[in-house]
Every structure is written in C-alpha cells, then in structure tokens.
Scaffold this active site. Structure first.
Site, PDB file in Angstrom:
ATOM      1  CG  ASP A 192      -2.374  -0.132   0.812  1.00  4.59           C
ATOM      2  OD1 ASP A 192      -2.618  -0.474  -0.352  1.00  4.59           O
ATOM      3  OD2 ASP A 192      -3.256   0.118   1.663  1.00  4.59           O
ATOM      4  CG  ASP A 258       0.696  -6.961  11.213  1.00  3.62           C
ATOM      5  OD1 ASP A 258      -0.203  -6.963  10.351  1.00  3.62           O
ATOM      6  OD2 ASP A 258       0.522  -6.575  12.393  1.00  3.62           O
ATOM      7  CG  ASP A 260       6.024  -5.598  12.493  1.00  4.99           C
ATOM      8  OD1 ASP A 260       4.965  -6.074  12.055  1.00  4.99           O
ATOM      9  OD2 ASP A 260       6.072  -4.913  13.542  1.00  4.99           O
ATOM     10  CG  ASP A 355      -7.638  -6.853  14.093  1.00  5.15           C
ATOM     11  OD1 ASP A 355      -8.539  -6.073  14.471  1.00  5.15           O
ATOM     12  OD2 ASP A 355      -6.439  -6.714  14.412  1.00  5.15           O
TER      13      ASP A 355
END
Lengths: 754, 758
Positions: A192, A258, A260, A355
C-alpha cells in the site's frame, strides 16, 4: 428467628435440582437454577449485617483465597476462587450502592457519582474478566494428515504500508521458509506504499518514494518468488488492501502476516489441521511474540525480567475467550478460511480494527475460531512511547467503534459467552475515563474537601479493603505468570491521559478515526524525554500537592484522621504510579536495528584457514541472535592467525550431524569469567543465504516458547509489589534528575498525531 | 458556746413549729364545725422531675418550681419548710434569698457564711394560693465582695436547697363534688398523692363484657392521671334497698358508707338497676354517663356508666375514656353515637412512622426561647417498639435556630438524647446569627423504642465578664424554631422476643400502635384482686400509647386465638393452665425455677480492625467488656412463689407470639405487687424474661428459654438482625452457598466444555 428446617429444605432442594439438572438436559431448569443461585448470593451479599460480622467474613474469605492461591489448582478450586472473590466484590458494590451514595452537597455528589461510576466500571470489568478467564482452554494443535494431497492451499498475504524494505524483507524471507508444499503455498506482498495513486501523485517526493519502494519490492519479490500486488488507491487502510488482494488470490486458506511479523517454519503445520478437522472453523489465531521490548519495558528495564505486557492477552485472555468460542482475529499470525471471508464480502473495514470486527461478524454467522497458544511468529513492538501510543490509540478507537457499530449485546446469533467475551474486550478500552477519575479523586477530597466517598473507617476496613484485596488476589491468581502486579496500573495510567481524548472523539463521532500505522524500526541515538511527558508533569505536580495538602489536612482536621489517611495512601499510590510513568517516559537510547534474541544454542565455531586449507571446530554457546549477528561464549580465545571474516557457525543436530552452517565475521570480543564473549556479524552473499539466516534466527518457534517460559516467572505478590515500587521510584527520579540537569535542547520534538 | 447557740436556735424553731401546729389545730376545730381540715405534706423533690437539689448560682440566680392544688380542695394554708446551705464565702451584708409564691413575697433569708446551714419555715396565706399550678420562686443575690467589683459567675457564688428535707405542707378542706361531667378531668386526680377508685358491678357473675368495660374505664382514669399512681378496687355490691328517709342516700339503693373512694358503677341497665334510684334508671335510654355525689361523703363522686344493652355499655365506657374536654357541662348524658374516624392508619400522639420527616411543631415543640433562666427545651416522640435498622442508619435533624449577639464563643446549645449527650451547636458568631437548616445526624441505634426525648440545653456566656465589669445577661438568648425538622429513614420492624424491657418501655408486643388486637388477656381467676390487676396492667401499658385502646380482648375462657397471650391472676397447684407447660418457671405442686449458677465468659479480643485502627491512628479504643452468658440451674422443689410476684414471658408454642404471665400465689394480693412494681422505680428495672419481686421492692431477673424474631415481613432486615447476632451462622451459610454455587458452575463449565470442544 430463621426457620432453619426451612432453610435446610431449600438447600436440599437446591442440591437436588442440581443433581437432576446434571443428569438431564433441561435448559429451563438450568436457567432457573442459575437465577436462584445468583439471586440467593445477591440477596445475601446485600445484607447489611453489622461491621464486625462483615469484617469476620471478609477475613475468613480472604484467608481462603490466599490458601487457594497458594496451591494454584485449577478445575473446581479455580471456580471456587473466583466465586468467593466475586462474592466479595458483589458485596462491596451492593454496599456502595445502598449505603454510600447519599446526597451531601452538589459538588460532592458530582464527585461521588463520578467516582462511583468509575468504580462500577472497574467492577463490571472484574466480572467480565472473571467470566472470560474462569476456565482457560489450551488446545493442542491438530496435526495434518500425512497425505499432503489433502492439505488445503494457502495464500500468505503480507500487507505493508510504510515499513522499511529491510524489515519486510525479513518477513518475506521467513514466509518462504514456511514448511508447506510449495505448490500449495503462494506468498503475496500487498504494497500500500506504492499504490497507483501514489505512483501518479503530483507530489514529487511521494511519487519518487513510491516508485523507489515499488522497484525495491519488485526486485525482492522476484528473487524470493513472491507475488507483488498493489492497488489503485489507499482506501479503507489494511482491510482495503487485503480485500483488494482477494481478487488475485484463490487459496483455500489465507495466512495474514504483518510486515514485521516473521513466521516460523511450522506456522502452517500447526494451524491448518484445525480447518480440516472442523469445516466451521474460520480462524486459527496464534500469539504475537515480540523480540524487542515495548518502550515502557525498555525504559524501565523490565524486558525479559518479567512477563511482557502482551503475555496477559495472548497467554491468558485468548485462552479464556477460546473456551467461550470467542477468540478473535488479531490482524496477524492468523490463518483464515477464504470461504468464510467471502461469505461476508471480504475483510470488514467499517472500523479501524478490521481484525476483531471481521471475527465478530463471522462469529455471529455461526463460524468458529480456534486459538493455538504456540508462538509462531516473531515480531517487533514500537520503540518509542509515541509510537506505542499511536498503536494503542488505534486499538482503543477501533474497539470503541466496534462497540458502537457492532455491539455484541445486540448482534444476532452470538452465544452468551461470545457476547460477554467481546463485550469484555471492547469495554476494556474505556479504562482511560476510570483511570483518570482514580487519579484526580483523592485531590477532590484532600484539596477541596468534597465528600466523594461516604464511609467510615470500619466500613472501609470491612468492605473496601477486602474488595481491593480480593481484586489483587484474583488478579494474581489468574494472571500472575503473565502479568505482575501493578503493571496494568502503570500501562493504563500512561495511556489514560492520551487515550481519553481519542476515545472521547470516537464517542462524539464514531466514523472519525483514521488508521495510523505504527512506526517500526526506529533508532534512538540518545536519551531523551518523550514529547508526551508534559501532561504527566502536570498530573504529578497536582498529585504531589494533593499529598502535601493531605498531610497538612491530617493535622488541621484530626477528627477526619482516618478518612484523610486512607485518601492519603491512595494519593501516594497514584504518585508512585505516576513516578513509574515518568520513568517510562525517559526514552533510553537504542541504536540496534535488529533486536537481539536471547538464546542458548550449543554450536561449533568453525574456523577455516585458507592458507593451510584446514579447519578447526571450537565448541561454543550462542547467547543471542539477531539478523545482524550474534554473540557467543567460548572458553578459548581467538586462535592465532584466524581470519576474522572466514569463520562459520555450525549447527548440528542431536546426533552431531551438521545441519546448518552460517558464514560470519568476528566483530568484537571481550573476556568473561572462564572464557570469552565474541560478537559476530552474519555474512551473506545472495538471497538464499539471507533466507537461511532468517530461518536460523526466526524460523524456530520452539525458541519463542523457551523465552516465554523464562520470562513468565512469578516472584509472588509481595516481591513483585516491592520490585515495581523500586523500579517506579528509581526511574521516576532518574527522569526528574535528567530534566533538572539537562538543557531543553535535548528534548526531542515529534509531530505526533494521536 | 457555738453548740449552745445552735441548740437555742433549734429550740426557737421547734417552738415556732409547735405554735403553728397548734394554731392549725385550733383553726381546724373552729372550721371543723363546718368542714374538716386535712393536712398533706410533700418534700419539694416531689414536684421536681428528678431527685435533684435546688442550686442557685451566680451573683443573681433564680429557681422556680410548681406545685398543684386540686379543684377538689380548698387550701386553708400552706407551710413551706426550707433547709438550705449557702457558700461560706458570701458576704452576709449583701447576700440573701427571697422567696415568692405566685409572685407574692413570703420571706427572705439572709445568707450567713458562718452559720451557713439554715432552716426556715414560712406560713403561706390561703389568699396567695390558687387552684391549679402554684409557682414557688427562689431568687438569690450572692456576693463575695463588699464592692461591686466581682465576677458575677464566680464558682463560689452558690446556695443549695435540700429538696428532700425541704417540704411543702398543705392544709386544706375537701370541696363537695360538682356534679358536672365536664369536671371529670379535674375530679379524677385530687393531686394529693395516690388516686383511689372503686369500680362496682351489680351482677355477681363476672362476664367478659364486664372485664372489657372495666378495662376501658381504668384506661380512661389512668390517662387522666398520667404519672399519678392509681389505687384501684373492684367489687360487687348488693342492693340494700332505698334509704328514702334520707334524702341524699335515697338516690342509690346500696349503702355508700362503705365507699371510701370515688366510685364507678358499670353494667347494663338490667345489671345495675337494683342499685340505682328510679330516676337514674329511667334516664338510661342508651349509652349513659351520669355523675353524682356520694352520700354522706359528698366530697366523693359516683359515676354511673350504663346502657340498655351490652353494646350500649361498651359505647358508654368508650365515651368515658374519650371525654377529655370540658364538655358536656351537665350531670348526665346519653350518647347517641360514637363516630370513629375511618382513615387508617391511626397512631397515638407523637408517634413516628419511619421514612417520614416531622416538623418540631407537629411533635408539640413550639418556638423554644432559651435564656439564662429557661435554658432547656424538649422534643418528645415515640418510635415503634420493634424498630430495627442497620448500624449506619442516621436520623437527621435540620435545625432552624437563632441566637443573640455579644456572647462568648464557648456558648453552645447541647443536644442530648434520653439524657445522653449527642451533639453540640457552637454559637460562635459574636454578632449573633440565624442558622437555617443546620444539619445534625444521630445514629438511629442511639434511639430507644418507645418514647424518646431530645433535649436542647443552652449554655450561654456573656462576652463581657470579669471583676468590676457590668455584665449584661439580657442578651443571652437562643431560640430553636418550631419549623425545624427531624427526618427518619425507612427502617424495618423487627424485635427479639420475649423482652420484658421492651414491654416496660413500650407495652410491646401486648400493645402495638395503640392497638391490642393481636393479644388476648386471659384471667386465670375472677377475684376482684386479679380483675383489678389485669385492668391496671392494661391501663399502665396503654398510658405509653397516650390514647385509649378499644380493640382489646380480655376473657376468662381458654380461647387463645391471638399471637400474644397475657395470663393474669393467682395460681394454685389445682389450677395450672396448659399454656404454662412451656413456661421457663413452673408453678404448682412442683415448682421449677432457674437459678443463676455460673457464667460462661467470652473474652472480646481486640479485632484485627481495631488493632489496625489503634496502630495506625493511635486511637484509644475502649477495651471491650467480657461477654458473659449465664448458665442457670433449674431447681425443682415443693415450695413456690409465696409472697413474691412473678412476671415472665416466653415463646408461645401455639401461636406466632409470646405469652406474658403475671402471677401471684394463693392469697397474696396481686394488685399490691403491681402497685409496688409501677409506683416505685422498680418498673424501670424490669428486664430479661423472668422478673420476680416482692412488696419490699426486692427483685430478681433472669433470662431463660428460647427467643423469636417478631416483626413485619421484611425478610432482609430479619436476617440482618439475626446474622448480626450470630455472625458465624452467616459465615457458614454464605460459605455453603458459595461452595454449592462453585460446584454447580464447575459442573456446568465441564459440560459446556464437553459439548463445545470435544
């Protein structure tokens, strides 16, 4: 006179009904029984028996709680523990409602009502928490069938927005390490940060940065055999990004990571089995395991000395939620069923916590979730308090949005356990209001003399002290291995002063909040005071003066001695919390990009001599690992003529067979008792070697369990209280000393949007 | 020499008394030709609320007391015999006490610091006396210097009258009875001591109706007498025929010479016709009341209460109890109807319903002006006998008050509850102030069941003081306004029975809220003594209600259809009702009585909370007395009550209430025992559930047997009261419930887990 024969008859009947019920399936009887039981306890708890009788039962039940806590047995004894503590809490609130809320004067009444509402919130959260955690369910992962043909296809999606490429690179490499049939595993990077909108931006900086970012990612993806996806424009943040990708991916399951969150190699083999075992399972969530401290842990030097803050949620609450079939999606480290996602039109994005929103909607559609308490990713936490607050504010706002838009009490088809589970998680984020009230309340009495708590000393000792003790003991009983005492108070106090505005803004305009990505991989070159410290200075001054006034009041109003002393204790407790908060706002420098992970790996130090074409193996013990390198202990010093860039770390299996070799360069060494510590840096020449290093550092989930076990110790209630008090005072004073001895120039300014 | 002087003084005083007595005797002889002169003497303490001494302090002090003179007598003279002691530092040339009766100066006494005990006798002329209340005022001027320079409030400025040794003697003649029903209130109380009354029946048989009528008449009398002791007789009189040769006696057909008291004839027309002259009998055309002089003693009255039917007699006796105003001004009347109010609930005067707020004026407390002379005001009200509340419940006083200027800051209004100090209002504004809504809270548990008295006592000190200073005391003023309010929280009605102390204070549970509907009074025998005793007991209990109680059940039968039962009468080995089988004291052939043996001491250790409070706040906590639980030995023996009397209460096995037994044995007069019980301080010592006393005032009390909780249907409050008393039971109950609940939840959770996760 109580008719004891009638009473015994009632108790007998009660018992008899239970027996009938347990051997039958009569739900109406269950309901009646529960009502009878609840009503009976409610009635008894509301009896305003004289104070000495109250003190007697308080003392008795507290002793029982201490006894039960000591043995820490589960099953019935756990239920008995929470039943007794719930009774004490219920008794306290009934007393508060019935006997302490009389009208004094206008301002006192406002103060008293506000304090009571804050307490009521605390009481509600206690009961919700007790319900959720009454029987944590630790499920074992379901193994996959041996026939891989039966395994479903999995798409791994890694959404990214502005994370550094080097950070995402590790996650992508770790994803490629996942042990799963390659033809059934597809990895997608959802970028993104380089949408068409940005790539065509009129702003040169934005456009150039997006193009450079896309170039680097395209190159990386082609090397790792990862599919790069971007979309037209940035709408609906992470949920929008993932929904956009749904058009391009077609696997049976989706693993969300994610940017990370580096997965371990077994993330799918430990989760996918659930989907095969039960077709109604839409989610298998795993814990988020972090290899770096959050800013509070870092600044108070708590990391790896005590359980991390997130342990409580991932090692306790999610287990409780799972029992009630309401463990929910936490945005990453989770596998979802594509079919279920499609049924609700993709990931939900009405709120900024897509989520939990997605999970809630799917639960209401009858889908099931599993929580496997096995850390299968290693991630990074925000480094500064500012970043931390950005993250927490987003969670708070998102959950409050959820409460407003998808209130679990009103949403159809949810089971009662699911309603309460979700309610508990949503209401938790209203804590800033209560915490703020608890901070200012002592001052209302000690400064202004407002009568906000209408109780005498005997009442306080008969009701309030047992209530507080029951809260403390229950907290310790349920969470002692995952959260030390007063840690919640410090975290909540620190967040409350900022979250309160953020939550209030959502209440005023629920659609207002924007999704702000948590900054990661920040380096801090020097110590500095967090730019968010200012409100704490005010609060700590006010609390300090409250204590000062309180002491003065003690002498001026000797007739109110007991009440003043109690309030003074409360103010001093607040002062300690604020001091700890102040300590946590003193940002300690952090130069390391890649956090070191404490390990204990026996390996060999392989030294190759290019001149003689010989090699030498020296047994070593690796102490820590990171993507940057490692340090190990060796009994002998660096052999002469060793070329420091031509050394290797050799890992063997249990039989002594070499399984991995990593090239490394010695960067430093120093003496230690009985040996030497060497620092090394991993050296890789191509992407495959990089991927292997990633596998070595992030691929072994068993290592995360070991670390969790080491951190999850319980020193006991008293010791942890003393420890936290010392830590709070020490770092708080360090903060003050630093401010007094430094110049304003050292205070780093951040533009922070919360 | 001193001794000789003292003897001389005593001789002179004795001579004076003998002379006055002789004078009285002579005058009696002279008057006796027309009316006999009688003498009655009282110590001054008789006219005071308590046995205290009369003390006059400061440079200028005053004390007042009042004594009554009945309408039924004509005072001939009075003698005030005073014994006083003054401070021995007073200056005799400037110190004196002046005595007034109804503001007429009757004498003055020089206060001698050397011969500082003085006895004086004053003859009070009949012109100074009046019917009704007469005021005696003592005004003292007391100085300790010869100059004006002195502290007016110096502690050595005092004179004390011995209220026991000082007396008032009244010489009087009885007046003929005025045959007017409107005079009944004045007639029933000659204010001379005990009041004597005989209730006469014309029917030999004693009916339940008669018992009821007599009970209502006794109530009417007792309510008029208030605190004056009643000597009641009950008797059956047979007609002797008309004494027509004697005009006076001709009106009643029985020999009145045997009547030594005022009398009431009660019965239906048929029952008493033979005792009445025809004109009176003819006048009984409905519920009838008629008041007549006795003959030959026209100073005594005979009251006829009758009717054509039993119901009419009932109306007549109720009318008698209700005629508490100067109406009708006639010798006789026939009652047409008694229109009782319909609205419910009706309560006695000054009764409190918890949950309400009352203005002081609604409790007969009007603007109370307090100064240096009148420093006290009282607010009285009745709390329900079975009132029970939790320990933190407060009664709130919202006072509207004002006080004068130029008072010292240590001026206060002290507030006491039932003679126990509870609060003070400091009057600290030098320029005076008016307080609106001054709030005071008093724990409800400080109040007692029944009558409670809140006393406001001002302690006012002038701002100017010291020697050589003119001290203005006219400014020492304070006022508690009648629009002040007292608020009572909602409470419950729970009482632990049996409790004779509660009966002593309120009449509960036999009478409750001026109703006896829940009690049956059962006569064990129908001797006049027992009947009079029953009536007297009821009247005494009714006097706490302040209003007559008509819904009474008094009977000779064995129908126990009410919760509470009162057994009254004489007991013998041949006559032991079954209801006494469960009593803690058994009388009859074999007598069983509990004697104190040993006691179990339960040490009251300092609780953890108290210890904490002491350690943390250094508060001096009063050490708790050891709780003692008496253990009795029941001894069965042949001998019984003898000349003693027994009052005992125990849980009824046949109903939801208690039994109260008031018993004497054999020929022992029960009424004498009751008189001893009620007319001396003995009644206030009643407690436990067994009380034995004798005519000499010796008493013994004990608690024996089980108890019950009585009250409204507030289960919660009943349990609170019970568990406050037995905290271990509460603990046991809660723990059992918690264990059961935990077990149930555990099973439910296991089943849920099996259903959901297996």
């Amino acid at each position: 006179m109580i008719n004891w024969s009638q009473l015994f008859f009632i108790v007998f009947l009660y018992h008899f009904k239970v027996v009938i019920f347990l051997h039958g399936k009569n739900r109406l009887m269950t309901l009646i029984l529960m009502l009878l039981m609840g009503g009976g306890l409610f009635f008894i708890a509301s009896l305003r028996v004289d104070w000495y009788a109250q003190a007697l039962i308080s003392l008795f039940f507290l002793l029982i709680l201490i006894l039960l806590r000591r043995f820490k047995t589960g099953g019935f004894w756990r239920v008995l523990f929470v039943t007794i503590s719930s009774f004490i809490v219920l008794r306290y609130f009934l007393w508060r409602i019935n006997y302490t809320l009389s009208y004094q004067d206008f301002f006192s009444s406002i103060g008293a009502t506000t304090l009571f509402l804050a307490e009521l919130y605390g009481g509600l959260m206690f009961f919700l928490s007790v319900f959720v955690n009454i029987r944590p369910y630790q499920r074992t992962f379901i193994p996959l069938p041996e026939d891989t043909a039966k395994w479903p296809s999995v798409d791994v999606i890694i959404p990214t927005y502005n994370e550094p490429v080097d950070l995402v690179k590790i996650t992508l490499a770790a994803a490629t390490n996942i042990e799963y049939p390659k033809h059934k595993l597809n990895i997608y990077l959802l970028d993104d940060g380089a949408t068409e909108q940005k790539l065509k931006s009129f702003n040169d900086d934005t456009r150039c940065a997006a193009k450079e970012r896309q170039r680097q990612f395209l190159n990386l993806c082609s090397l790792l055999n990862v599919t790069y996806l971007n979309r037209k424009e940035n709408v609906r943040a992470k949920a929008g990004n993932m929904n956009s990708a749904l058009a391009h991916i077609h696997g049976d399951l989706i693993l969300v990571l994610d940017a990370d969150h580096a997965p371990s190699v077994d993330i799918l083999t430990k989760t996918v089995g659930s989907f095969l075992a039960d077709e109604k399972v839409f989610l298998v969530q795993t814990p988020h395991f972090f290899i770096n401290p959050d800013p509070i842990e870092k600044n108070l030097d708590l990391f790896n000395r005590m359980p991390s803050e997130n342990f409580m949620f991932y090692q306790a609450i999610q287990l409780g939620l799972d029992f009630w079939q309401s463990s929910f999606f936490c945005g990453s480290a989770a596998v979802l069923r594509r079919k279920a996602i499609d049924e609700i039109g993709g990931f939900r994005g009405v709120t900024i916590t897509e989520d939990s929103e997605t999970a809630l909607i799917l639960h209401s559609k009858g889908w099931k979730s599993h929580y496997v308490m096995y850390p299968l990713i290693s991630g990074l936490q925000p480094e500064t308090f500012t970043s931390f607050m950005i993250q927490r504010t987003r969670w708070a706002q998102g959950m409050v949005q959820n409460f407003i838009f998808h209130n679990p009490l009103l949403l159809p088809n949810l089971k009662i356990g699911q309603r309460i589970g979700y309610l508990s998680n949503m209401l938790f984020w209203f804590f800033p209001f209560a915490r703020f009230v608890f901070l200012i309340s002592p001052g209302l009495y000690l400064f202004f003399g407002l009568k906000i708590y209408n109780a005498n000393f005997f009442d306080f000792l008969s009701y309030t002290v047992p209530y507080l003790a029951a809260l403390l003991l229950t907290n310790h009983y349920l969470f002692s291995k995952v959260r030390w005492v007063f840690i919640s108070e410090i975290y909540e106090t620190m967040q409350s002063l900022f979250s309160i505005r953020a939550v209030w803004s959502v209440l005023k305009n629920p659609s207002h909040p924007e999704f702000l990505v948590t900054p990661k991989m920040e380096t801090l070159d020097e110590d500095f005071i967090s730019p968010l410290a200012q409100p704490f200075y005010w609060t700590i001054w006010i609390t300090f003066f409250t204590v000062f006034f309180g002491i003065g009041r003690l002498f001026i109003y000797p007739e109110e001695q007991s009440l003043i002393t109690i309030t003074l204790f409360w103010a001093i407790f607040n002062l300690l919390l604020l001091l700890s908060a102040l300590g946590a706002l003193f940002e300690q420098k952090q130069r390391r990009l890649n956090p070191r992970i404490p390990v204990n790996i026996e390996a060999n130090w392989l030294i190759r001599y290019t001149d003689t074409l010989t090699e030498k193996r020296i047994p070593i013990l690796i102490n820590d690992l990171s993507m940057g390198g490692s340090s190990f202990f060796c009994e002998s010093e660096l052999p002469e003529n060793t070329e420091t860039i031509n050394t290797f770390i050799e890992i063997s299996d249990d039989l002594g067979k070499t399984i991995e070799i990593y090239k490394a360069a010695i960067t430093n060494s120093y003496n230690r008792k009985n040996g030497f510590i060497f620092g090394i840096k991993f050296i890789y020449s191509d992407i495959d070697e990089f991927v292997r290093i990633v596998r070595f550092v992030h691929g072994d989930s068993f290592r995360w369990i070991k670390i969790q076990e080491l951190a999850g110790n319980d020193p006991g209630l008293i010791k942890s209280m003393i420890f936290m008090t010392k830590i709070g005072v020490y770092y708080g004073i360090s903060h003050i000393k630093w401010v007094l001895s430094s110049t304003n120039g050292k205070i780093k300014r951040y533009e922070v949007k919360i | 020499m001193e001794r000789l002087k003292d003897m001389k003084s005593k001789f002179e005083k004795s001579s004076l008394i003998i002379f006055i007595m002789a004078l009285c005797f002579v005058s009696n002889v002279v008057v006796g030709q027309t009316e006999k002169t009688l003498i009655k003497s009282w110590p001054l303490s008789h006219f005071m609320t308590s046995n205290e001494q009369i003390v006059i302090r400061n440079a200028s002090g005053t004390y007042e007391l009042n004594f009554p003179v009945s309408d039924r007598i004509k005072p001939v003279s009075a003698i005030l015999d005073l014994t006083l002691t003054n401070s021995n530092v007073l200056k005799n040339n400037r110190s004196q006490v002046v005595i007034y009766v109804n503001d007429y100066l009757i004498g003055q006494i020089k206060l001698d610091p050397i011969n500082n005990t003085t006895k004086v006798i004053y003859q009070i002329a009949p012109e100074y006396l009046k019917q009704g209340y007469n005021k005696i005022t003592f005004k003292a001027a007391q100085h300790y210097t010869d100059s004006e320079c002195e502290d007016w409030s110096a502690p050595e400025l005092w004179t004390q009258f011995d209220a026991v040794k000082s007396s008032l003697t009244l010489n009087y003649q009885n007046l003929p009875v005025t045959e007017k029903l409107s005079k009944l209130n004045n007639l029933i109380n000659d204010r001379l001591g005990h009041y004597f009354l005989t209730i006469i029946r014309g029917d030999k048989a004693v009916s339940d109706d008669y018992l009821y009528w007599g009970s209502i008449i006794t109530q009417g009398v007792k309510l008029r007498l208030k605190y004056v002791p009643l000597k009641l007789e009950e008797s059956y009189i047979e007609a002797t025929g008309g004494l027509e040769e004697n005009e006076g006696a001709g009106r009643f057909k029985f020999n009145m010479e045997h009547l030594t008291n005022d009398a009431v004839i009660v019965g239906s027309k048929d029952q008493i016709r033979q005792l009445l002259p025809d004109n009176i009998a003819q006048a009984i055309e409905g519920p009838y009341l008629g008041l007549f002089q006795q003959y030959p003693n026209k100073h005594q009255f005979i009251l006829v209460i009758s009717g054509q039917t039993d119901d009419e007699v009932k109306s007549a006796v109720q009318s008698f109890a209700l005629l508490n105003a100067s109406f009708p001004d006639a010798q006789q009347t026939v009652i047409n109807a008694l229109n009782f109010p319909i609205a419910e609930p009706l309560l006695p005067d000054k009764s409190i319903i918890p949950g309400n707020t009352y203005t002081f004026s609604s409790l007969d407390f009007y603007n109370s002006f307090m100064d240096i002379q009148n420093s006290e005001a009282r607010l009285e009200f009745r709390l329900p006998a079975d009132l029970y509340s939790t320990e933190e419940t407060l009664i709130k006083l919202n006072l509207n008050l004002a006080y004068g200027a130029a008072m010292r800051k240590d001026s206060v209004i002290n507030i006491s509850l039932n003679n126990g100090f509870v609060h003070a209002v400091q009057l600290k504004e030098e320029s005076g102030a008016h307080y609106q809504n001054y709030q005071i809270s008093v724990p409800l548990r400080n109040f007692k069941p029944g009558l409670n008295t809140l006393t406001f006592k001002s302690v006012l000190t002038p701002s100017e003081y010291g020697e050589c200073a003119f001290v203005q005391r006219e400014n020492l003023l304070a006022n508690v306004y009648e629009d002040s309010t007292i608020s009572f929280p909602e409470t419950s009605r729970v009482a632990n029975l049996p409790d004779l102390k509660l009966l002593e204070r309120t009449g509960f549970p036999l009478l409750n809220n001026a109703s006896g509907d829940n009690t049956v009074f059962k006569m064990l025998d129908t001797s006049s003594d027992s009947i009079a005793s029953a009536w007297y007991l009821i009247a005494q209990l009714v006097s706490y209600q302040g209003t007559p109680v008509f819904d009474l059940n008094i009977t000779q039968s064995d129908i126990y259809d009410k919760d509470n039962i009162a057994l009254i009468g004489k007991i013998s080995s041949k006559n032991i009702p079954h209801i006494l089988d469960e009593a803690p004291v058994k009388l009859g052939k074999t007598n069983l009585f509990p004697y104190r043996f040993k006691e179990r001491q339960v040490a009251q250790r300092e609780t953890l909370i108290e210890r904490l409070e002491r350690v943390l706040f250094d508060n001096n906590i009063v050490n708790k007395a050891v709780a003692t639980e008496r253990e009795n030995v029941a001894i069965s023996q042949t001998a019984g009550l003898g000349n003693s009397y027994l009052m005992m209460s125990y849980v009824s096995q046949n109903s939801d209430g208690v039994v109260l037994a008031l018993l004497s044995e054999g020929s022992n007069e029960l009424y004498s025992g009751l008189t001893e019980l009620f007319s001396t301080g003995l009644w206030s010592k009643v407690q436990g559930n067994i009380f034995v006393w004798d005519k000499d005032g010796q008493f013994y009390w004990e608690r024996q047997g089980e108890s019950i909780m009585s009250g409204d249907d507030n289960l919660k409050m009943t349990w609170i009261m019970h568990f406050s008393k037995y905290p271990w039971q509460w603990l046991g109950l809660i723990f059992t419930l918690l264990l059961l609940s935990a077990w149930l939840m555990h099973k439910l959770l296991s089943r849920y887990k099996k259903d959901t996760h297996s």
